[in-house]
Scaffold this active site. Structure first.
Site, mmCIF file in Angstrom:
data_model
loop_
_atom_site.group_PDB
_atom_site.id
_atom_site.type_symbol
_atom_site.label_atom_id
_atom_site.label_comp_id
_atom_site.label_asym_id
_atom_site.label_seq_id
_atom_site.Cartn_x
_atom_site.Cartn_y
_atom_site.Cartn_z
ATOM 1 N N VAL A 1 -4.989 16.527 22.882
ATOM 2 C CA VAL A 1 -5.912 17.175 21.938
ATOM 3 C C VAL A 1 -5.876 16.411 20.618
ATOM 4 C CG1 VAL A 1 -6.521 19.300 20.736
ATOM 5 C CG2 VAL A 1 -5.518 19.408 23.021
ATOM 6 N N ASP B 1 -3.491 31.056 32.750
ATOM 7 C CA ASP B 1 -2.391 30.313 32.128
ATOM 8 C C ASP B 1 -2.045 30.924 30.771
ATOM 9 O OD1 ASP B 1 -0.445 28.396 32.125
ATOM 10 O OD2 ASP B 1 -1.715 26.790 31.378
#
Length: 470
Positions: free
Chosen positions: A163, A277
């Site tokens: 990211v 998740d």
């Protein structure tokens, strides 16, 4: 002799010789080498025998007139040659760049088509009302936003990808997620989820702004959340203590934010969306420390199961629902289990997996359930909040967490029930009374709240009492 010519004859029985210098020569023809070449160019005394624009060049016995070579002509010829070479070099360079650009365009088109770009365009056309909600970024835009994906822009890295922090041309700060791999067989489902998730607008869910399909793997663009994730704040080193997490009220508010977001995804969104998740590293905190759920499978493929949209991801050790692990069937209650683990993290400040605990209690869920069975919940409250927290509220949340961690998914509450219950805990004056049976806990609320959960070792009985609304 080249420079002279002689004629011979007889006169009065005497031979004689008459010599003269050839044209262009001058001197005594009777001497050896006596006739010397005349330099007509020098003898002109400043006058050019060849005329204007010509140079006089002396030759043996004569001279030649040659066209004059000026410096200007030489300069022109030199410049012309240099310019020609420059044009040739520039042309070759431009041709090379053109070829490279065409290859890059073809490459981007190939990736765009392979990554489902045409399908995404069809989705947008069929859903014109929400076109503005889904943005397809060009690779050039994101390269500029992230300084060509510079390592200095990395704000997160994991097994799924990296990211980057980026800034768009309009000044917006974004988080750009570049995945490591993609399942080409599931690209159609991926595009479907991008369209759906880009339409989600909830204050406690990280907004998906769009994607880029011109790269080898799809790149996703999210809103940027400035304060990191919940895991960092709960589990950072003691010398860098986080005073924000020293407040139970702050922790409870974060839990309510997360539960509200998951309840929305499960039941209020256009299609039920399962996160698959849930973990503290996927809970981001904004500048006001409001929780935002992130990373719910958009970089991974999805499957359509009747009316439910689910991501095909195994999850994270310590958070995975044991029932799902055994049956491979993911339900909304699997998200509830993972949320239960996050609740326990919030209460205890413990990590979901720790090798400092005994082997049978290595996972936080197992350790917490054992603690609850032994009625020692007060012993595991995080030391940072233990002295200042509302013990009744913490105990009530602990009991709710235990219900979420029930090994039988059908006995777990759904996320809407969990969200409402947390809000009631926050808004209610709780009184916790220990009965003679240590496994039974009676909880009285200012608002009416009845719930009954029974398992093999303990039961939670709730009774309600009516009070005037505040």
């Amino acid at each position: 002799m080249i420079g002279c010519i002689c004629s011979y004859g007889n006169y009065s029985q005497r031979s004689y010789r008459s010599c003269r210098c050839n044209y262009g020569y001058r001197g005594n023809p009777y001497l050896s080498g006596g006739c010397r070449d005349i330099d007509e160019c020098e003898e002109a005394e400043g006058r050019n025998p060849c005329g204007e624009g010509y140079d006089c060049v002396n030759m043996a016995g004569s001279y030649e007139c040659r066209t004059r070579k000026t410096k200007t002509l030489a300069i022109i010829l030199g410049l012309s040659l240099g310019f020609g070479l420059l044009v040739l070099a520039v042309g070759a360079w431009r041709l090379y760049k053109f070829i490279i650009k065409q290859r890059e365009i073809k490459r981007k088109k190939k990736f765009f088509k392979r990554n489902g770009g045409l399908l995404l365009q069809q989705q947008l056309v069929s859903n014109e009302a929400n076109v503005e909600k889904t943005r397809v970024f060009s690779s050039k835009e994101l390269e500029k936003a992230t300084e060509n994906f510079s390592v200095n822009r990395v704000i997160g890295q994991g097994g799924q990808g990296t990211v980057y922090k980026g800034m768009l041309v309009d000044g917006r700060i974004v988080a750009v997620k570049k995945s490591k791999a993609v399942d080409e067989d599931k690209l159609e489902e991926f595009i479907n989820e991008v369209v759906i998730l880009s339409q989600i607008n909830h204050r406690n869910i990280v907004k998906l702004l769009g994607c880029c399909l011109e790269t080898e793997v799809p790149v996703l663009v999210y809103e940027y959340i400035s304060n990191g994730n919940l895991f960092e704040h709960l589990h950072q080193d003691d010398e860098n203590d986080d005073y924000t997490m020293a407040s139970w009220e702050m922790r409870l508010r974060i839990a309510i934010d997360i539960a509200g977001a998951l309840a929305y995804l499960h039941s209020a969104a256009s299609f039920p969306i399962y996160h698959r998740d849930i973990k503290s590293t996927n809970i981001m905190l904004d500048e006001k420390y409001r929780a935002k759920v992130s990373d719910f499978g958009t970089s991974r493929s999805v499957t359509i199961d009747h009316t439910h949209l689910t991501t095909v991801v195994a999850g994270t050790v310590g958070y995975v629902d044991p029932e799902y692990f055994q049956s491979s069937q993911f339900t909304d209650k699997s998200d509830v289990y993972s949320f239960g683990v996050v609740l326990v993290e919030i209460i205890t400040g413990e990590k979901p997996v720790s090798f400092l605990r005994s082997e049978e209690n290595r996972t936080l869920a197992t350790y917490f359930i054992l603690t609850m069975k032994e009625c020692k919940v007060l012993d595991v409250i995080d030391a940072r909040i233990k002295d200042s927290c509302n013990v009744e509220q913490v105990t009530a949340v602990a009991n709710l967490a235990r219900r979420c961690l029930n090994l039988n998914g059908k006995k777990r509450p759904n996320m809407r029930e969990v969200s409402k219950e947390l809000e009631r805990i926050r808004d209610s004056q709780l009184h916790v009374q220990n009965e003679e049976d240590e496994d039974t806990i009676e909880i009285n609320f200012r608002y009416s709240w009845n719930d009954l959960v029974t398992d093999s070792s303990s039961s939670i009985t709730t009774t309600s009492s009516s009070h005037r609304t505040l």
